[in-house]
Design an enzyme around this catalytic site. Structure first.
Site, PDB file in Angstrom:
ATOM      1  N   LYS A 111       0.822  -1.210   0.000  1.00 61.94           N
ATOM      2  CA  LYS A 111       0.000   0.000   0.000  1.00 61.94           C
ATOM      3  C   LYS A 111       0.862   1.269   0.000  1.00 61.94           C
ATOM      4  O   LYS A 111       0.442   2.313  -0.474  1.00 61.94           O
ATOM      5  CB  LYS A 111      -0.938   0.020   1.215  1.00 61.94           C
ATOM      6  CG  LYS A 111      -1.856  -1.188   1.363  1.00 61.94           C
ATOM      7  CD  LYS A 111      -2.812  -1.347   0.212  1.00 61.94           C
ATOM      8  CE  LYS A 111      -3.958  -2.321   0.499  1.00 61.94           C
ATOM      9  NZ  LYS A 111      -3.547  -3.739   0.558  1.00 61.94           N
TER      10      LYS A 111
HETATM   11  C1  LIG Z   1      -4.198  -4.897   0.181  1.00 58.88           C
HETATM   12  C2  LIG Z   1      -3.358  -6.111   0.110  1.00 58.88           C
HETATM   13  C3  LIG Z   1      -3.598  -7.106  -0.848  1.00 58.88           C
HETATM   14  C4  LIG Z   1      -4.744  -7.027  -1.821  1.00 58.88           C
HETATM   15  O1  LIG Z   1      -4.582  -5.995  -2.760  1.00 58.88           O
HETATM   16  P1  LIG Z   1      -5.848  -5.427  -3.558  1.00 58.88           P
HETATM   17  O2  LIG Z   1      -5.325  -4.287  -4.328  1.00 58.88           O
HETATM   18  O3  LIG Z   1      -6.829  -5.015  -2.509  1.00 58.88           O
HETATM   19  O4  LIG Z   1      -6.349  -6.541  -4.393  1.00 58.88           O
HETATM   20  C5  LIG Z   1      -2.745  -8.197  -0.883  1.00 58.88           C
HETATM   21  N1  LIG Z   1      -1.730  -8.324  -0.011  1.00 58.88           N
HETATM   22  C6  LIG Z   1      -1.485  -7.384   0.930  1.00 58.88           C
HETATM   23  C7  LIG Z   1      -0.363  -7.595   1.878  1.00 58.88           C
HETATM   24  C8  LIG Z   1      -2.280  -6.246   1.012  1.00 58.88           C
HETATM   25  O5  LIG Z   1      -2.019  -5.310   1.942  1.00 58.88           O
END
Ligand SMILES: *Cc1c(COP(=O)(O)O)cnc(C)c1O
Length: 496
Positions: A111
């Site tokens: 993120k």
């Molecule tokens: C948010 C997240 C995901 C999923 O990603 P999306 O964009 O919501 O599909 C997968 N792995 C981790 C560690 C995340 O923080």
């Protein structure tokens, strides 16, 4: 460059307007009116730094931002203060495959790749729109967005952020990271419900005219730091290009050779950014959508039916515990030939009956997507297998992707090189990983578990782990889903 709402193709705005609004007023998501195409001279392009590559890729999407605005935002986001690896998003060869490590940012999950730049894009967007409103960011988190968003918006002037997370639905480190967040403008609220409840409620609050009116009287407007904000999605396109460039640079592929990516998927933001990169011209072969036991997307790719009427599982990969993947609306809209009326019909069905079926004639758009789902047991086995074979430790989300890729490779002839998108540092999930390695951690505190993990990884703790171990927890609320609206008003108006 203009953006339009998935629910009304006639509603068009600039990038700055789309980023500030987060969600379109009709409840739709902003998508590009047309995909920009990049014609890349790979020999030169593959030598660019992450920062310079970011500029080339973001520029056509953000045509209403000046070069200076864009460069400033990029420099403020992708620097040594925010990322502990000089190349920001390194690709690592493990066995015959590659891991794209997206966890070198401040909060050690992917993120950070987008949220470290989003506040700077929002600030520029406010200038471009002549907007002097205070921004109130509402965010639902399945564990990682919340911390990354708070870390990036903390103490940003004229901005407040409220994060809602599912009580008991995230890892202990994820929770500690959030409730130790500094910054008077950041608020953390636990809800008695799951991520889908939080996300659905937030969408509702965004469109609640009464609330909007009350906040407007105080000069406040909503925005979003979730991937429904196009400003979250665009920076995620960069690392697909960057990964491809590294494979060229390391002589692992020829220019124009197709590469497959496997993406651990929850809200469908990360993998959609891969699809957008492909639309821009990046030679991506397959995008493999990896799910945990919440396999609603896998079932869709198999049958064409999206059905959220099913049990919700808490798994070892909590950031993927999602049944309503909000970005999927964007892909379905593109699949429907960008017919917003048809899209609205499907979304209404989803709201009323919890499911919809996409007619076969529209399913061509999903060529190039493959899918697999992986149980918790298989996740643990994968962590152990990769570690035993390659002495490389992966977090449970990455393990879901790694196992999914292998499953797909058993049944499809995958000729291309395989990149697994690695979305979190193992330090975020000590419990799950140690238990996968058959190390008994009963009676162990978080700190002891982290130290055991450190003995295995043999690297310094990332800074956020130090913070978790030393910081004081701040006060946070726990509320019922139905009380979220009231909580938003209380927190927002108290602080004006
Ligand atoms: C948010 C997240 C995901 C999923 O990603 P999306 O964009 O919501 O599909 C997968 N792995 C981790 C560690 C995340 O923080």
């Amino acid at each position: 460059m203009y953006y339009k709402s998935t629910r009304n193709s006639d509603h068009q705005v600039t990038a700055a307007q789309a980023i500030l609004a987060g969600l379109a007023p009709d409840g739709g998501l902003y998508v590009p009116v047309e995909f920009p195409k990049l014609d890349i001279e790979w020999e030169e392009f593959s030598q660019l730094s992450y920062q310079d590559m970011s500029f080339v890729i973001l520029k056509p999407w953000l045509s209403d931002f000046s070069d200076d605005q864009l460069r400033e935002a990029i420099t403020a986001a992708y620097n040594a203060k925010n990322f502990d690896h000089p190349s920001v998003a390194p690709v690592r060869k493990v066995g015959r495959d590659y891991f794209l490590e997206l966890f070198h940012g401040n909060t050690i999950a992917f993120k950070d790749m987008a949220l470290s730049i989003l506040p700077h894009l929002m600030r520029a967007a406010k200038v471009n729109c002549d907007n002097d409103q205070k921004i109130l960011i509402l965010t639902a988190t399945s564990g990682d967005t919340g911390k990354a968003a708070m870390a990036s918006f903390a103490d940003v002037a004229d901005t407040q952020i409220i994060v809602f997370y599912p009580k008991g639905g995230i890892s202990s480190i994820q929770e500690k990271q959030m409730i130790s967040q500094k910054g008077d403008n950041t608020h953390v609220v636990a809800i008695f419900g799951n991520f889908d409840h939080a996300q659905t409620k937030i969408k509702e609050i965004f469109n609640n005219q009464e609330v909007i009116g009350q906040l407007a009287e105080e000069g406040i407007q909503f925005s979003s730091a979730n991937s429904m904000n196009i400003g979250r999605l665009l920076p995620q396109i960069i690392y697909y290009y960057y990964a491809y460039a590294q494979l060229i640079k390391q002589n692992e592929i020829e220019i124009a050779e197709a590469v497959d990516f496997t993406v651990p998927t929850g809200n469908f933001g990360n993998i959609l950014a891969g699809y957008y990169a492909k639309q821009m011209g990046l030679p991506i072969g397959n995008l493999i959508c990896a799910s945990n036991d919440n396999s609603v997307l896998f079932d869709f790719f198999k049958s064409g039916e999206y059905n959220k009427n099913r049990p919700f599982y808490q798994t070892l990969s909590p950031s993927m515990d999602i049944l309503v993947s909000s970005n999927f609306e964007r892909l379905v809209y593109h699949a429907l030939g960008e017919d917003s009326e048809k899209l609205v019909e499907l979304m209404r069905e989803l709201e009323l009956s919890g499911k919809y079926t996409l007619a076969e004639e529209y399913q061509n758009a999903f060529d190039g997507f493959l899918a697999a789902h992986i149980t918790d047991l298989e996740t643990k086995t994968e962590i152990r297998k990769v570690f035993d074979r390659d002495i490389y430790l992966i977090d449970p989300h990455t393990a879901v992707a790694s196992a999914a890729m292998r499953r797909v490779r058993e049944t499809h002839e995958l000729k291309a090189k395989q990149v697994i998108v690695s979305t979190a540092s193992p330090y975020k999930f000590p419990e799950a990983i140690l238990s996968a390695l058959n190390i008994n951690i009963e009676d162990k505190t978080d700190k002891q578990a982290l130290q055991l993990l450190q003995d295995i990884i043999q690297s310094d703790f990332p800074r956020t782990i130090h913070d978790v171990l030393t910081a004081e927890s701040k006060h946070y609320l726990s509320v019922e889903v139905d009380a979220m609206t009231e909580t938003v008003l209380d927190l927002a108006l108290k602080n004006t």
